[in-house]
Design a protein around this motif. Sequence first.
Motif, PDB file in Angstrom:
ATOM      1  N   PRO A 210     -25.318  -8.660  53.747  1.00  0.00           N
ATOM      2  CA  PRO A 210     -26.643  -8.629  54.378  1.00  0.00           C
ATOM      3  C   PRO A 210     -26.538  -8.786  55.889  1.00  0.00           C
ATOM      4  CG  PRO A 210     -26.239 -10.774  53.420  1.00  0.00           C
ATOM      5  CD  PRO A 210     -25.023  -9.940  53.125  1.00  0.00           C
TER       6      PRO A 210
ATOM      7  N   VAL B  57     -30.827 -12.766  57.328  1.00  0.00           N
ATOM      8  CA  VAL B  57     -31.687 -13.052  56.178  1.00  0.00           C
ATOM      9  C   VAL B  57     -32.522 -14.283  56.500  1.00  0.00           C
ATOM     10  CG1 VAL B  57     -31.754 -13.495  53.684  1.00  0.00           C
ATOM     11  CG2 VAL B  57     -29.886 -12.137  54.660  1.00  0.00           C
TER      12      VAL B  57
ATOM     13  N   ASN C 141     -32.163  -6.411  63.453  1.00  0.00           N
ATOM     14  CA  ASN C 141     -32.120  -5.584  62.253  1.00  0.00           C
ATOM     15  C   ASN C 141     -32.823  -4.256  62.550  1.00  0.00           C
ATOM     16  OD1 ASN C 141     -30.829  -7.591  60.804  1.00  0.00           O
ATOM     17  ND2 ASN C 141     -32.672  -8.285  59.734  1.00  0.00           N
TER      18      ASN C 141
ATOM     19  N   ILE D  88     -34.307  -9.738  56.663  1.00  0.00           N
ATOM     20  CA  ILE D  88     -34.143  -9.420  55.251  1.00  0.00           C
ATOM     21  C   ILE D  88     -34.592 -10.634  54.433  1.00  0.00           C
ATOM     22  CG2 ILE D  88     -32.447  -8.804  53.482  1.00  0.00           C
ATOM     23  CD1 ILE D  88     -32.978  -6.625  55.591  1.00  0.00           C
TER      24      ILE D  88
ATOM     25  N   GLU E  19     -34.587  -9.694  48.382  1.00  0.00           N
ATOM     26  CA  GLU E  19     -33.912  -8.402  48.519  1.00  0.00           C
ATOM     27  C   GLU E  19     -32.416  -8.539  48.266  1.00  0.00           C
ATOM     28  OE1 GLU E  19     -36.705  -5.995  51.713  1.00  0.00           O
ATOM     29  OE2 GLU E  19     -35.481  -7.663  52.448  1.00  0.00           O
TER      30      GLU E  19
ATOM     31  N   ILE F 208     -27.301  -4.800  52.773  1.00  0.00           N
ATOM     32  CA  ILE F 208     -28.747  -5.024  52.719  1.00  0.00           C
ATOM     33  C   ILE F 208     -29.153  -5.385  54.136  1.00  0.00           C
ATOM     34  CG2 ILE F 208     -30.663  -6.191  51.574  1.00  0.00           C
ATOM     35  CD1 ILE F 208     -27.303  -6.743  50.107  1.00  0.00           C
ATOM     36  N   ASP F 209     -29.455  -4.356  54.926  1.00  0.00           N
ATOM     37  CA  ASP F 209     -29.617  -4.602  56.356  1.00  0.00           C
ATOM     38  C   ASP F 209     -30.687  -3.730  57.002  1.00  0.00           C
ATOM     39  OD1 ASP F 209     -28.415  -2.127  56.357  1.00  0.00           O
ATOM     40  OD2 ASP F 209     -26.699  -2.700  57.591  1.00  0.00           O
ATOM     41  N   GLY F 210     -31.493  -3.053  56.210  1.00  0.00           N
ATOM     42  CA  GLY F 210     -32.552  -2.232  56.773  1.00  0.00           C
ATOM     43  C   GLY F 210     -32.070  -1.060  57.588  1.00  0.00           C
TER      44      GLY F 210
END
Length: 252
Positions: A179, A182, A213, A219, A223, A246-248
């Motif tokens: 990620p 977060v 991000n 995040i 997610e 998971i990092d946009g």
Amino acid sequence: MTWATGKHALITGGGTGIGAGAARALAKAGAKVSLLGRRGDLIEAVAQETGGRAFACDVTDPEAQTAAFAAARDAHGPFDFVLLNAGIGDSRPFLRTRREAWDAIIGTNLTALFDGAQLALPDLQAPGKRLVIVASVAGLKGAAMAAPYVASKHGAIGLAKSLALEFARTGLTVNAICPSFVDTPMVDDSAARISKATGKSIDEARAWLARTNANGRLITVDEVTHAIMQLLDPAASGVNGACVTIDGGTSA
């Protein structure tokens, strides 16, 4: 979701953030949850919420981690899913980074993974078993002002990839979750450090972190938890040695 029913899931760093989120999701899916963490009050609270068991230990203490893994195995049986999530962060110029800070970050974020993997793997060498390492997008690229953290996360990804290859024929899968920032207590700590160094308010510091991000926001734990649960699913048996970001879009 029935595939997790009765399975034993051990989570390090289970008292807050991603670890606590994963514990809640796994308990909801019927798993037996063992939580490890330094702060007994936090993991005990999550254990009570999830019907799991809490085992207080500092993962940088090999004897303490060994005892905690053994106690968890005695409580719930052999491990089916192991999530190595415990981690710490820091940010400061490299030439002002003391060796003690390097040792603390590498010890928690990398050496403790080595110890945890060695403790878990005797139980995990079978089809359907899962080892998930929580790394970071920082393990996929460089970052200024965070050399020890970045180095530790590169190492975590390297460890996951190596174990994935070495144990692939046993049926075990080993994957890394990566990620970006977060919305967890670790980001709160980062915002506090930025605030202290720059004079920005905590809210301004959090907003600055969110803007790093690609999607312009932090995040969420949910997610990240969703991605972890997908890797644990039996349908993911062909996903091995992956770095799930998971990092946009930050690392695109």
